[in-house]
Design a protein around this motif. Structure first.
Motif, PDB file in Angstrom:
ATOM      1  N   ASP A   1       0.823  -1.212   0.000  1.00 30.82           N
ATOM      2  CA  ASP A   1       0.000   0.000   0.000  1.00 30.82           C
ATOM      3  C   ASP A   1       0.856   1.260   0.000  1.00 30.82           C
ATOM      4  O   ASP A   1       0.459   2.281  -0.569  1.00 30.82           O
ATOM      5  CB  ASP A   1      -0.975  -0.019   1.171  1.00 30.82           C
TER       6      ASP A   1
ATOM      7  N   GLU B   1      -5.762 -10.117   1.466  1.00 30.62           N
ATOM      8  CA  GLU B   1      -7.032  -9.696   2.074  1.00 30.62           C
ATOM      9  C   GLU B   1      -6.807  -9.855   3.570  1.00 30.62           C
ATOM     10  O   GLU B   1      -6.709 -10.972   4.061  1.00 30.62           O
ATOM     11  CB  GLU B   1      -8.174 -10.592   1.594  1.00 30.62           C
TER      12      GLU B   1
ATOM     13  N   GLN C   1     -11.139 -14.210  -2.994  1.00 36.89           N
ATOM     14  CA  GLN C   1     -11.088 -12.816  -2.555  1.00 36.89           C
ATOM     15  C   GLN C   1      -9.668 -12.262  -2.613  1.00 36.89           C
ATOM     16  O   GLN C   1      -9.462 -11.064  -2.848  1.00 36.89           O
ATOM     17  CB  GLN C   1     -11.636 -12.686  -1.136  1.00 36.89           C
ATOM     18  N   GLY C   2      -8.688 -13.121  -2.405  1.00 37.74           N
ATOM     19  CA  GLY C   2      -7.308 -12.685  -2.538  1.00 37.74           C
ATOM     20  C   GLY C   2      -6.990 -12.265  -3.961  1.00 37.74           C
ATOM     21  O   GLY C   2      -6.302 -11.254  -4.193  1.00 37.74           O
TER      22      GLY C   2
ATOM     23  N   GLU D   1      -9.166 -11.122  -6.099  1.00 39.94           N
ATOM     24  CA  GLU D   1      -9.858  -9.850  -6.360  1.00 39.94           C
ATOM     25  C   GLU D   1      -9.039  -8.670  -5.855  1.00 39.94           C
ATOM     26  O   GLU D   1      -8.877  -7.654  -6.558  1.00 39.94           O
ATOM     27  CB  GLU D   1     -11.230  -9.844  -5.698  1.00 39.94           C
ATOM     28  N   ILE D   2      -8.519  -8.769  -4.639  1.00 42.11           N
ATOM     29  CA  ILE D   2      -7.699  -7.686  -4.094  1.00 42.11           C
ATOM     30  C   ILE D   2      -6.478  -7.454  -4.983  1.00 42.11           C
ATOM     31  O   ILE D   2      -6.127  -6.309  -5.313  1.00 42.11           O
ATOM     32  CB  ILE D   2      -7.267  -8.012  -2.660  1.00 42.11           C
TER      33      ILE D   2
ATOM     34  N   MET E   1      -5.399  -4.071  -7.207  1.00 36.75           N
ATOM     35  CA  MET E   1      -4.139  -3.361  -7.006  1.00 36.75           C
ATOM     36  C   MET E   1      -3.372  -3.196  -8.315  1.00 36.75           C
ATOM     37  O   MET E   1      -2.582  -2.255  -8.469  1.00 36.75           O
ATOM     38  CB  MET E   1      -3.273  -4.107  -5.988  1.00 36.75           C
TER      39      MET E   1
ATOM     40  N   TRP F   1      -5.771  -2.796   7.355  1.00 32.89           N
ATOM     41  CA  TRP F   1      -6.964  -2.201   6.762  1.00 32.89           C
ATOM     42  C   TRP F   1      -6.884  -0.678   6.784  1.00 32.89           C
ATOM     43  O   TRP F   1      -7.358   0.002   5.853  1.00 32.89           O
ATOM     44  CB  TRP F   1      -8.222  -2.668   7.487  1.00 32.89           C
TER      45      TRP F   1
ATOM     46  N   TYR G   1      -4.880   0.413   3.789  1.00 38.45           N
ATOM     47  CA  TYR G   1      -5.643   0.152   2.559  1.00 38.45           C
ATOM     48  C   TYR G   1      -6.758   1.186   2.398  1.00 38.45           C
ATOM     49  O   TYR G   1      -6.958   1.751   1.317  1.00 38.45           O
ATOM     50  CB  TYR G   1      -6.219  -1.267   2.633  1.00 38.45           C
TER      51      TYR G   1
END
Length: 292
Positions: A24, A59, A70-71, A73-74, A78, A272, A275
């Motif tokens: 990030d 995630e 979901q990992g 997707e993240i 990015m 979080w 992010y």
């Protein structure tokens, strides 16, 4: 109209320097300081397993090393605007998605392997053979279309998304985000616009219009983090301005923005936080709310 002044922006950057994950921090440097996207790509690559799946808490609430949809997707989010259509990270992830898809053509919300991992308490699979879900198949497919990826997984996944969206009625905020992500990026623009118009009411209704709404809610600017997105048409100028003002107001004393959902273990607070802080800064920039 409230704006983020230079001191507040510097405080947000300082928060990221002190607390955010490397990935990030590099994403911030790319978005605001002109750093090369290759650095972001390399950081995202560290979360990918040899089988193509993304894990290792990319995630933050999924702490296990193994891949989860979901990992991916993240990771795709990015890499948007950075990766090319032939990016090996994406193609390996597509192979992994194909391996873990259901007969419907999509991937489940979470795979049963999550039961072996430390995780947020809400990450529970829907049985031993969970069904496909719009969350996260729709954003995965949408992002792959945006990348211009050509892979056998994408056709069936896209068809699954069209079918699931056609059956959508009442829509929760997470499914709304997923549907909008797909409709924003899928190549069939006429069909996307038709579904958007049909679902305008439920999509709008998924957002909390009151900036003081308690709990884990999503605001209009969560659905429309940039003014050029189709979701922006769901809300009035006054509604968007109200929530942009609230973003500015909600910056913490440490310079960051805190999530409005449960922090179930201390390590995720700043993962979080970093992010979300970057997301808030990008939204404020997109709407012209950061003073130069």
């Amino acid at each position: 109209m409230k704006t983020l002044d230079p001191d507040a922006f510097a405080a947000a950057e300082r928060y990221l320097e002190l607390h955010a994950r490397l990935v990030d921090r590099l994403r911030f440097a790319h978005a605001f300081r002109g750093a090369p996207g290759e650095l972001v790509r390399n950081a995202v690559a560290a979360y990918q397993n040899l089988d193509g799946g993304f894990g290792h808490a990319i995630e933050p609430d999924l702490r296990g090393a193994g891949g989860q949809p979901q990992g991916a997707e993240i990771a795709f989010g990015m890499l948007e605007g950075i990766a090319a259509s032939d990016e090996p990270l994406l193609l390996r992830a597509c192979d992994w998605l194909a391996e873990h898809s259901t007969e419907e053509g999509g991937v489940p919300w979470v795979l049963p392997s999550v039961l072996d991992d430390p995780r947020g308490p809400w990450w529970q699979p829907q049985g031993e053979k969970p069904p496909a879900a719009l969350n996260p198949t729709a954003p995965l497919a949408g992002l792959l279309h945006a990348f211009g990826v050509d892979h056998p997984w994408l056709g069936p996944a896209t068809e699954y998304c069209w079918n699931a969206i056609a059956e959508a009625g009442e829509i929760g905020a997470y499914d709304a985000l997923c549907i909008l992500n797909f409709l924003e990026r899928v190549p069939d623009r006429d069909r996307a616009e038709a579904e958007f118009q049909r679902l305008r009411g439920p999509l709008r209704g998924s957002a909390a219009l009151d900036p003081d709404a308690p709990g884990h809610v999503h605001s209009p600017v969560d659905l429309a983090p940039r003014p050029d997105l189709m979701a922006r048409r769901l809300f009035s100028d006054e509604e968007i301005d109200l929530h942009l003002d609230r973003i500015v107001e909600d910056q913490g004393e440490d310079g960051g923005w805190a999530p409005n959902f449960t922090m179930w273990t201390p390590v995720v607070v700043h993962e979080w936080g970093g992010y979300l802080t970057l997301a808030r800064l990008k939204t404020l920039k997109a709407y012209g709310r950061i003073e130069q």
